[in-house]
Design an enzyme around this catalytic site. Structure first.
Site, mmCIF file in Angstrom:
data_model
loop_
_atom_site.group_PDB
_atom_site.id
_atom_site.type_symbol
_atom_site.label_atom_id
_atom_site.label_comp_id
_atom_site.label_asym_id
_atom_site.label_seq_id
_atom_site.Cartn_x
_atom_site.Cartn_y
_atom_site.Cartn_z
ATOM 1 N N LYS A 224 0.852 -1.197 0.000
ATOM 2 C CA LYS A 224 0.000 0.000 0.000
ATOM 3 C C LYS A 224 0.876 1.231 0.000
ATOM 4 C CE LYS A 224 -2.008 2.563 3.141
ATOM 5 N NZ LYS A 224 -2.042 3.886 2.452
ATOM 6 N N GLU A 300 9.203 0.547 11.366
ATOM 7 C CA GLU A 300 10.210 1.624 11.383
ATOM 8 C C GLU A 300 9.424 2.906 11.593
ATOM 9 O OE1 GLU A 300 12.039 4.734 10.589
ATOM 10 O OE2 GLU A 300 12.114 4.086 8.491
ATOM 11 N N CYS A 334 12.522 10.764 9.456
ATOM 12 C CA CYS A 334 12.263 10.180 10.773
ATOM 13 C C CYS A 334 13.494 10.236 11.662
ATOM 14 C CB CYS A 334 11.787 8.737 10.625
ATOM 15 S SG CYS A 334 12.909 7.710 9.649
ATOM 16 N N GLU A 431 7.894 14.892 17.432
ATOM 17 C CA GLU A 431 8.447 14.826 16.085
ATOM 18 C C GLU A 431 7.717 15.840 15.207
ATOM 19 O OE1 GLU A 431 9.822 11.304 13.064
ATOM 20 O OE2 GLU A 431 7.793 11.177 13.875
#
Length: 533
Positions: A224, A300, A334, A431
């Site tokens: 996806k 992850e 990230c 983040e």
């Protein structure tokens, strides 16, 4: 090597720190841009057309079963590039059925490793031939710099597939001595149908990180794509079929997380899930996988990586590396070095030069040569970043430069620097995923170790020092999956990547990634009157 290419971007794009960008100084002491000409120019027409904008199921490009579509947008303008099918549970069922049949009955897992290797190598060659076309499509759909895509990310993609092609005929089990008259061996078998979900910040690279090892091990896949960036995966998948991949081995579904993503994670005929994205979504992926058939999951996830500048640092070099660690890819990494800890002895000098470097950063159309920063991915991420910037000023941090949008069209954000940041501020804990550098002060090594580790994340860390003992101390003390010493974002196909704590489960890239896509079977055979044991 891919690692050298990323590092070379740092050296190529960085203006000298002595150069002064155009700026003004307000009465409140905040530097701001006086012009945003690059961001205000008429967008460059992309040198590419969209060839594939359907679902890929069982080797065919098809519409969603529902007939629904959704737009994918140009981050430079917010305008529609094209519409793609809105896949849902029914489309996931179709894709999983094709992948299951290809695994159970098709030729892919039954091919010799050498035959699979040849297909993957032919694919890498085809991608290399279409380098600029793929790079342009990725830039158009994601807002990434064209030079970054063409010179770094597509070549890295090629390198990764050649690396995994090399592994195909080196995956094997062991012969193990037993305690009695038995022949004991292990088989390393493909795990089966793999569900994979990739993010929008590195669509091509994440495709390679996941599809490469899964195919090398003989698995089939339902992937996806991120709803923001569905296009490049379709183009390279077409090339993969041209290279000889059998129908049904790789299936691509575009759609949204709560529908297509949830259906994939919950599917009882999917044997493994690999996901890259936010920690919050990762929890949902893990829960759905466990509640269905307890399929293994690789995650992850997010990060809030410390970048530690020690007192012995060459400040000019440290400023440039810290700038790169945070602002690369519009800050949408990230593992971005988003908490810049600077020793008090060099803090003031570092801050002034970091501010000057941010003011010099060239922001504009990612198709234009010489740009260092393009737009953020979409309006949601754009607004999130501006919200965090407001939070920083409201919580008492000092806004040194930036802090606002650039232009009136698209999702451009000024390179932003905060000083006097405290560890309990949201900009130091969450983040942000944008071009916002937070600079914190420290005075002692044990103190910065404790503060750097005081986070729910543990994806990466950076250390800048000329002292080997300091480097060794920090390397072992920092609870992160990767620690870069006097470098940052140094990636290679061989280097494992993954996080501690809430930054994920498992490792991607390198030999370690193969374990995600293999089952180990023990085979024990009784021996009659063996000559030896």
């Amino acid at each position: 090597m891919a690692a050298r290419r990323i590092s070379s971007l740092l050296s190529r794009s960085a203006p000298l720190l002595s150069r002064r960008g155009k700026q003004s100084y307000t009465s409140r002491g905040i530097f701001r841009y006086t012009t945003a000409a690059a961001a205000l120019e008429e967008p460059i027409k992309p040198p590419v057309n969209v060839k594939y904008d359907k679902l890929l199921i069982n080797g065919q490009f098809v519409d969603a079963a529902s007939g629904k579509t959704f737009p994918t947008l140009d981050p430079r303008t917010g305008e529609v590039i094209t519409h793609v099918p809105e896949g849902d549970a029914e489309d996931i069922n179709r894709a999983v059925s094709a992948a299951r049949k290809a695994f159970d009955e098709g030729p892919w897992p039954k091919m010799t490793a050498y035959e699979r290797q040849r297909i993957l190598l032919r694919f890498a060659d085809l991608v290399e031939k279409h380098n600029d076309e793929i790079a342009a499509l990725e830039t158009w759909d994601s807002g990434k710099l064209f030079e970054q895509c063409a010179k770094i990310e597509v070549p890295m993609f090629v390198r990764l597939f050649r690396y995994y092609a090399g592994w195909t005929d080196k995956i094997h089990g062991m012969t193990i001595p037993g305690d009695g008259p038995h022949h004991v061996q292990t088989l390393h078998e493909p795990i089966g149908v793999c569900g994979q979900i990739i993010p929008w910040n590195f669509p091509l690279v994440m495709f390679a990180w996941k599809v490469g090892p899964a195919l090398a091990c003989g698995n089939t896949i339902v992937l996806k794509t991120a709803e923001q960036t569905p296009l490049s995966a379709l183009l390279v998948s077409k090339l993969l079929h041209e290279a000889g991949l059998p129908d049904g081995v790789l299936n691509i579904v575009s759609g949204f997380g709560p529908t297509a993503g949830a259906a994939l994670c919950s599917h009882m005929d999917v044997d493994k899930i690999a996901f890259t994205g936010s920690t919050e979504t990762g929890k949902i992926v893990l829960e759905l996988s466990a509640k269905s058939n307890l399929k293994p999951v690789t995650l992850e996830l997010g990060g809030k990586s410390p970048f530690i500048v020690c007192e012995d640092a060459d400040v000019d070099k440290a400023v440039e590396l810290a700038h790169f660690a945070l602002f690369f890819n519009q800050g949408q990494c990230c593992c971005a070095g988003s908490r810049t800890y600077v020793h008090e002895k060099v803090y003031d000098e570092f801050l002034e030069k970091a501010k000057a470097r941010a003011l010099q950063r060239a922001v504009g159309d990612p198709f234009k040569s010489g740009m260092e920063q393009g737009p953020q991915i979409d309006s949601e991420q754009f607004e999130k970043i501006l919200k965090y910037i407001r939070s920083g000023t409201e919580s008492g941090a000092t806004l040194e430069t930036g802090g606002d949008r650039l232009g009136t069209k698209g999702y451009y954000v000024q390179p932003t620097v905060f000083s006097n940041v405290k560890d309990d501020m949201l900009i130091a804990k969450d983040e942000i995923f944008g071009p916002v550098q937070t600079i914190l002060k420290f005075n002692e090594l044990n103190d910065v170790i404790k503060r750097a580790n005081n986070t729910r994340y543990g994806l990466a860390a950076g250390v800048f020092t000329s002292n080997l003992d300091t480097a060794n101390t920090l390397t072992r003390a920092l609870r992160a999956g990767t620690v870069w010493i006097n470098c940052f974002d140094t990636f290679d196909a061989t280097i494992p990547f993954g996080g501690y704590k809430m930054s994920g489960i498992g490792r991607e890239k390198g030999e370690y990634s193969l374990k995600n896509y293999l089952q180990v079977k023990a085979v024990v055979t009784a021996l009659k009157n063996p000559a030896w044991l």
